[in-house]
Design a protein around this motif. Structure first.
Motif: not given
Lengths: 341, 341
Positions: A6-12, A18-22
């Motif tokens: 599985x690969x998941x992308x996250x909008x940083x 954002x982006x610290x907590x992400x």
């Protein structure tokens, strides 16, 4: 699908933190799970955050995106013009099956519009809907739609109930979730045109439809699936958030207003902590956009690292349980039935 | 109008606590005010209640009505078929100007339908709307419409804002009440078709329109007049009532769950009483149906004697201040302006 694939992308770049907590949430997640995560956003900002952490470097990829869609951007326009934004790039990665799920805490309208335009709907699904876990006195319910379709039709609402039931069954483990239609009274003929027509469709469906759900009973957990259009759903969601926050703010203020009440608060601190727990449903992650060919999750705009972790766990579960496929099958069956009628 | 000339009729058979609490409230009211009240309902039941009290007999009349419209009755049908019901008789008395106002805690839908059919609208008013005082952190706001028009049009919502502003100005004393349009975001173009079009009308009006009002900010008192269609208004109202009740129920339960928290509750009892007061807005009476030629007030279904008293006081104020006439003038002016355009 095997979890290691599985690969998941996250909008940083999406959300208030954002982006610290992400980035923090992603690092914490991959340190616990063998799932690869791709951070999409301004690469220099992402790397400067990543430098602070110890983590296995082959578990995080960074995809550079020079633009950001902000909350002030007009949704459809932003999707069409900001092609280099983290959100648009992430959605194209999902479309091209380079990833299995995409998470963003950014502009809800843009994410919904972009998902529909770029990722595409499951065949037979009229409109994707944003579904949100909602705390109740009984535990948890699913509120659907909370942000995608402000002008809905009865058939949309029926499909929201179907998709919501499948999601809830898989995630919460309730076999036949009770479906309630948000209305201003319990009688069959109550409500506006939309809900009166939707009532008929739901009654004739094979769903566990328990009838109209009055707003005063939502928090009592009278239904597992709380069905409504996105205008009403958003109002219920935001009104709850605001009211709960303000009531507890009020209690805090009042308890701090005299020595007597301060002493009282000290003794009762355990009780208040228990109550607060009821309203904390971050463990369920963000709001999935149900009805898409691949999974998009809207994380809360104020998401912290723990919320991003929860959303990542939610994606893994969704992909493992193949929920999108189950929705696709349901829609296919419904179509066959219609033909056979 | 001189207060001693005012006559108000009360539906003795409407609501959960009829006729006991209704009669009690009327007696308590006339013992304090020189306003004549007519009780409409089953005469034998009313008289048997009246026997229990000391009061000036020439201040209360009883008008017999052999039928009752219950909450289970279909609104329009009930109005058309139950001609001898307390509600229909009361509304005809108002139509024929035998009384100046009519109060009922009975079937909301029937009261709205009956008022429109029997009493009639002010010239120029497209649809009467049910307006309800709504407690906020700042004091009080007016939520309109909470029960009359579930399928509304933009022009209705503009008129609700106009009528609500006039009512609020007279009753609360705020000169230029801030009008907020319930929406799912603050931006101009947010929302469904109804609110997007309503936004334009409100923006172009001479009202003190402060823009879209997000549900999370309703309780913060960001607007004095909270404008929405009756479907949304009813959901906000009932959801608030339910959530507030359930949260305080939860707090009570938790505070009773251990000796420690019980002690805490004792110390903090003053603080809780202060909070409870904020949510008690019964002093403002019931929900007036604005836009009618004469005043109809919907009292809460669970009204106690004190609520009936408050509704009677509210009627006196409404009639004294000639609010219906002020609404009529506003509508007349609006029409002239339209012609002149």
């Amino acid at each position: 699908m095997n979890i290691s694939e599985i690969k998941i992308a996250v909008d940083a770049m999406g959300g208030d933190n954002a982006p610290t907590e992400i980035v923090k949430g992603v690092v914490e997640f991959i340190n616990k799970n063998k799932v690869k995560v791709i951070l999409v956003g301004k690469a220099d900002l992402i790397y400067s955050q990543l430098l602070q952490y110890k983590y296995s470097q082959d578990m995080i990829d960074v995809v550079d995106a020079s633009e950001i869609i902000s909350n002030d951007d007009s949704p459809t326009e932003a999707i069409k013009t900001k092609k280099q934004s983290s959100m648009v790039i992430g959605l194209y990665m999902l479309k091209e099956k380079k990833i299995d799920a995409f998470i963003s805490a950014g502009n809800t309208g843009a994410l919904v519009a972009g998902s529909t335009l770029i990722v595409g709907r499951i065949k037979g699904v009229k409109r994707p809907a944003l579904a949100c876990m909602f705390p109740t006195l009984n535990g948890i319910s699913l509120l659907i739609d909370v942000g995608a379709n402000v002008d809905a039709k009865p058939i949309y609402l029926k499909q929201f109930a179907q998709m919501g039931s499948i999601y809830f069954r898989n995630v919460v483990g309730v076999k036949e979730p009770r479906v309630g239609l948000v209305n201003i009274g319990t009688e069959d003929k109550k409500g506006n045109e939309l809900v009166r027509e939707s009532f008929k469709l739901l009654k004739d469906s094979d769903l566990n439809f328990t009838g109209n759900l009055e707003a005063r009973n939502i928090f009592r957990g009278e239904a597992d699936i709380i069905v409504c259009d996105a205008f009403v759903g958003n109002i219920i969601l935001k009104h709850s958030e605001g009211l709960v926050k303000d009531i507890f703010g009020l209690i805090k203020k009042e308890l701090n207003s005299s020595i007597m009440s301060k002493i009282g608060a000290l003794f009762a601190i355990g009780a208040f902590k228990n109550i607060k727990k009821i309203f904390d449903y971050s463990e369920y992650g963000g709001a999935p956009l149900l009805g898409l060919e691949n999974l998009v999750v809207k994380a809360h705009g104020s998401s912290k690292a723990s919320d991003i972790q929860a959303a990542l766990n939610q994606c893994v579960k969704f992909v493992e349980q193949d929920i999108a496929n189950e929705i696709a099958k349901k829609m296919e069956n419904d179509k066959e039935e219609e033909k056979g009628e």
